[in-house]
Design a protein around this motif. Structure first.
Motif, PDB file in Angstrom:
ATOM      1  N   LEU A 130       0.722  -1.220  -0.116  1.00 58.66           N
ATOM      2  CA  LEU A 130       0.224   0.163   0.093  1.00 58.66           C
ATOM      3  C   LEU A 130       0.717   1.426  -0.076  1.00 58.66           C
ATOM      4  N   LEU A 131       1.639   1.214   0.870  1.00 60.10           N
ATOM      5  CA  LEU A 131       2.859   2.334   0.854  1.00 60.10           C
ATOM      6  C   LEU A 131       3.451   2.790  -0.522  1.00 60.10           C
ATOM      7  N   ARG A 132       3.835   1.552  -1.128  1.00 57.24           N
ATOM      8  CA  ARG A 132       4.235   2.081  -2.699  1.00 57.24           C
ATOM      9  C   ARG A 132       3.095   2.271  -3.294  1.00 57.24           C
ATOM     10  N   ASN A 133       1.903   2.107  -3.440  1.00 57.80           N
ATOM     11  CA  ASN A 133       1.343   2.237  -4.612  1.00 57.80           C
ATOM     12  C   ASN A 133       1.321   4.169  -4.663  1.00 57.80           C
ATOM     13  N   THR A 134       1.889   4.430  -4.960  1.00 53.94           N
ATOM     14  CA  THR A 134       1.728   6.444  -5.197  1.00 53.94           C
ATOM     15  C   THR A 134      -0.165   7.122  -5.194  1.00 53.94           C
ATOM     16  N   PRO A 135      -0.946   6.297  -6.055  1.00 55.32           N
ATOM     17  CA  PRO A 135      -2.280   7.370  -6.144  1.00 55.32           C
ATOM     18  C   PRO A 135      -2.736   6.692  -4.897  1.00 55.32           C
ATOM     19  N   ALA A 136      -2.992   5.280  -4.573  1.00 57.15           N
ATOM     20  CA  ALA A 136      -3.260   5.201  -3.212  1.00 57.15           C
ATOM     21  C   ALA A 136      -3.242   6.488  -1.990  1.00 57.15           C
ATOM     22  N   MET A 137      -1.831   6.516  -2.089  1.00 58.86           N
ATOM     23  CA  MET A 137      -1.329   7.477  -0.510  1.00 58.86           C
ATOM     24  C   MET A 137      -2.054   8.454  -1.120  1.00 58.86           C
ATOM     25  N   LEU A 138      -2.021   9.389  -2.470  1.00 54.63           N
ATOM     26  CA  LEU A 138      -2.363  10.066  -2.673  1.00 54.63           C
ATOM     27  C   LEU A 138      -3.878  10.575  -2.153  1.00 54.63           C
ATOM     28  N   GLY A 139      -4.471   9.670  -2.456  1.00 56.31           N
ATOM     29  CA  GLY A 139      -6.182   9.882  -2.118  1.00 56.31           C
ATOM     30  C   GLY A 139      -5.687   9.488  -0.620  1.00 56.31           C
ATOM     31  N   LEU A 140      -5.547   9.189  -0.216  1.00 57.06           N
ATOM     32  CA  LEU A 140      -5.368   8.691   1.896  1.00 57.06           C
ATOM     33  C   LEU A 140      -5.041   9.782   2.086  1.00 57.06           C
ATOM     34  N   GLY A 141      -4.204  10.680   1.663  1.00 52.66           N
ATOM     35  CA  GLY A 141      -3.545  12.392   1.979  1.00 52.66           C
ATOM     36  C   GLY A 141      -5.164  12.991   1.970  1.00 52.66           C
ATOM     37  N   PHE A 142      -5.594  12.807   1.401  1.00 51.72           N
ATOM     38  CA  PHE A 142      -6.877  13.533   0.576  1.00 51.72           C
ATOM     39  C   PHE A 142      -7.856  13.692   1.622  1.00 51.72           C
ATOM     40  N   ILE A 143      -7.662  12.125   1.939  1.00 53.21           N
ATOM     41  CA  ILE A 143      -9.272  11.513   3.318  1.00 53.21           C
ATOM     42  C   ILE A 143      -8.599  12.345   4.390  1.00 53.21           C
ATOM     43  N   VAL A 144      -7.413  12.337   4.790  1.00 49.68           N
ATOM     44  CA  VAL A 144      -6.959  12.467   6.338  1.00 49.68           C
ATOM     45  C   VAL A 144      -7.122  14.143   5.926  1.00 49.68           C
ATOM     46  N   VAL A 152     -14.454  11.211  -3.879  1.00 46.82           N
ATOM     47  CA  VAL A 152     -14.830   9.863  -4.194  1.00 46.82           C
ATOM     48  C   VAL A 152     -14.059   9.669  -4.901  1.00 46.82           C
ATOM     49  N   LEU A 153     -12.910  10.004  -5.895  1.00 43.67           N
ATOM     50  CA  LEU A 153     -12.180   9.963  -6.556  1.00 43.67           C
ATOM     51  C   LEU A 153     -10.772   9.370  -5.618  1.00 43.67           C
ATOM     52  N   SER A 154     -10.406   9.942  -4.472  1.00 51.57           N
ATOM     53  CA  SER A 154      -9.260   9.498  -3.558  1.00 51.57           C
ATOM     54  C   SER A 154     -10.101   8.242  -3.021  1.00 51.57           C
ATOM     55  N   PHE A 155     -11.127   7.942  -2.377  1.00 53.29           N
ATOM     56  CA  PHE A 155     -11.889   6.840  -2.087  1.00 53.29           C
ATOM     57  C   PHE A 155     -11.347   5.132  -2.075  1.00 53.29           C
ATOM     58  N   ASN A 156     -11.690   6.094  -4.248  1.00 52.83           N
ATOM     59  CA  ASN A 156     -12.256   4.787  -5.023  1.00 52.83           C
ATOM     60  C   ASN A 156     -10.395   4.893  -5.527  1.00 52.83           C
ATOM     61  N   LEU A 157      -9.271   5.489  -5.916  1.00 54.32           N
ATOM     62  CA  LEU A 157      -8.098   5.072  -5.526  1.00 54.32           C
ATOM     63  C   LEU A 157      -7.625   4.402  -4.294  1.00 54.32           C
ATOM     64  N   LEU A 158      -7.953   5.017  -2.898  1.00 57.38           N
ATOM     65  CA  LEU A 158      -7.534   4.277  -1.816  1.00 57.38           C
ATOM     66  C   LEU A 158      -8.141   2.417  -1.966  1.00 57.38           C
ATOM     67  N   GLY A 159      -9.325   2.720  -2.505  1.00 54.77           N
ATOM     68  CA  GLY A 159      -9.820   1.142  -2.114  1.00 54.77           C
ATOM     69  C   GLY A 159      -9.183   0.048  -2.943  1.00 54.77           C
ATOM     70  N   ASN A 160      -8.891   1.544  -4.864  1.00 56.03           N
ATOM     71  CA  ASN A 160      -8.037  -0.340  -5.595  1.00 56.03           C
ATOM     72  C   ASN A 160      -7.131   0.070  -4.908  1.00 56.03           C
ATOM     73  N   GLY A 161      -6.350   0.890  -4.338  1.00 56.75           N
ATOM     74  CA  GLY A 161      -4.677   0.654  -3.283  1.00 56.75           C
ATOM     75  C   GLY A 161      -4.590  -1.000  -2.111  1.00 56.75           C
ATOM     76  N   LEU A 162      -6.077  -0.828  -1.946  1.00 57.27           N
ATOM     77  CA  LEU A 162      -5.957  -1.621  -0.472  1.00 57.27           C
ATOM     78  C   LEU A 162      -6.375  -3.447  -1.402  1.00 57.27           C
ATOM     79  N   ARG A 163      -6.893  -2.845  -2.490  1.00 60.71           N
ATOM     80  CA  ARG A 163      -7.404  -4.338  -3.267  1.00 60.71           C
ATOM     81  C   ARG A 163      -5.857  -5.269  -3.766  1.00 60.71           C
ATOM     82  N   ASP A 164      -4.882  -3.663  -4.565  1.00 55.91           N
ATOM     83  CA  ASP A 164      -4.023  -4.708  -4.694  1.00 55.91           C
ATOM     84  C   ASP A 164      -3.236  -5.180  -3.091  1.00 55.91           C
ATOM     85  N   ALA A 165      -3.377  -4.008  -2.149  1.00 57.56           N
ATOM     86  CA  ALA A 165      -2.748  -4.376  -1.070  1.00 57.56           C
ATOM     87  C   ALA A 165      -3.159  -5.977  -1.314  1.00 57.56           C
TER      88      ALA A 165
END
Length: 390
Positions: A24-38, A369-382
């Protein structure tokens, strides 16, 4: 020796969560999404403490300043209200409900002091009629009597303020930035409540259907199919009518009660594949009760898919609430809902202010919404063991 040490360090047994976090930490789009959610979560938690307009619902509108563009500045005269000295300043109450206004605010184009009086020139807006010039005594503006020189200094320093509206004002003259920031509470709150309700209800129904099987499974699967076939908006309308309310909390509960089917179907499918595993057979042989087998041994093995589904439902709940509020069926005015703000801007399309008032809330809805989708895709891959560690 050094090579042996490095090889042994690579062969150290690590828990699966270590590799999930690493992917998850190596997935840049997911971390950007997580940052905006935080960031949005932090804004929602701080609430009225960080708003330029901390009045209840950020609803302090000045009709003279309606539909002004981003970056607009205005000079405001603050006149004490009769009961302003008794206004509560409890920080916790301000955080939850906002601070009741202590002043009556009047936009002015200019002023001059004549003796013991303050003469103000009227502010003229492009869409509102100008008021007449007003004369106020310095003592009335300051809220107390005193020497003229002291009153003059206090009025100029504390009662006449220069305010910047960084994102402009809406059709009621309210600060658009404050309402956008406060709207994160509604969107994240409805997403959180919807996810909690849908996860609890979906896990319960799906676990029972998948583990018990038989006629119970057929009955619950039929219920899922019926609920699945009804559009979410129609379900929310029906629930709102049943509860005879269209308030904020009714919207929260109604959206949550429409999203449990996804969770139930996933849990049922996972339960059907896991209930024949060896560890479940061992639990039955040991005489463990079915409730313990389900909640302590089966459901924890579904953590990955459920977390991914929770992020997806979070985004879907935000979109559903925005759509309902846009139609006037969700959060009601003056609560700052992003969907309601899009509606207000949509009604002004064709004017100079309509573009900004529609674009800004629509943009933050899309980003969240995009941030949650990016985070969801990152979690699925993780959670997928086949995903390389990078």
């Amino acid at each position: 020796m050094a090579v042996t040490a490095s090889l042994s360090s690579e062969l150290i047994a690590r828990p699966p969560s270590y590799y999930v976090r690493r992917r998850l930490l190596r997935n840049t789009p997911a971390m950007l999404g997580l940052g905006f959610i935080v960031l949005c979560t932090l804004v929602a938690l701080l609430g009225y403490w960080v708003l330029p307009d901390n009045s209840p619902n950020a609803n302090n509108g000045l009709v003279q300043l309606q539909k002004e563009p981003p970056g607009f500045q205005a000079t405001i005269l603050q006149l004490p209200l009769p009961d302003s000295n008794r206004a509560s300043s409890n920080p916790l109450r301000t955080w939850w409900q906002g601070q009741e206004p202590r002043f009556r605010e009047v936009p002015i184009a200019g002023y001059r002091i004549e003796g013991d009086s303050l003469l103000t020139m009227p502010y003229q807006n492009h869409s509102a009629l100008a008021d007449q010039a007003q004369r106020y005594s310095l003592a009335a503006v300051a809220g107390h009597a005193g020497p003229v020189a002291t009153l003059r200094q206090e009025v100029e320093q504390e009662r006449i303020v220069r305010r910047t509206y960084w994102l402009g004002t809406d059709k009621s003259g309210r600060d658009e930035l404050s309402r956008l920031l406060l709207g994160t509470r509604v969107s994240l709150g409805i997403g959180l409540v919807a996810v909690l309700i849908s996860m609890a209800l979906g896990m319960l129904i799906g676990a029972v259907a998948g583990y018990v099987g038989g006629w119970v499974d057929s009955l619950l699967l039929g219920l899922m199919t019926v609920v699945w076939s009804i559009p979410g908006i129609m379900l929310v309308i029906a629930i709102s009518l049943a509860l005879d309310s269209k308030g904020v909390w009714t919207s929260f509960v109604a959206v949550g009660l429409t999203m449990w089917v996804d969770v139930a179907r996933v849990v049922r499918g996972q339960m059907l594949s896991l209930r024949e595993k060896t560890f479940v057979e061992a639990g039955r042989v040991l005489g463990l009760p079915q409730s313990r087998l389900i909640w302590r041994h089966l459901l924890p093995n579904m953590t990955g898919p459920l977390i991914v589904l929770a992020t997806s439902n979070f985004a879907a709940a935000i979109l559903l609430e925005a759509g309902l509020s846009f139609l006037g069926l969700g959060v009601q005015p003056p609560a700052p809902s992003w969907g309601l703000m899009v509606n207000e801007g949509f009604q002004l399309l064709g004017t100079s202010a309509g573009f900004w008032l529609t674009l800004l809330p629509g943009l933050v809805i899309s980003l969240l919404v995009l941030s949650f989708n990016l985070l969801g895709n990152g979690l699925r891959d993780a959670y997928d063991p086949k995903t390389p560690l990078g």
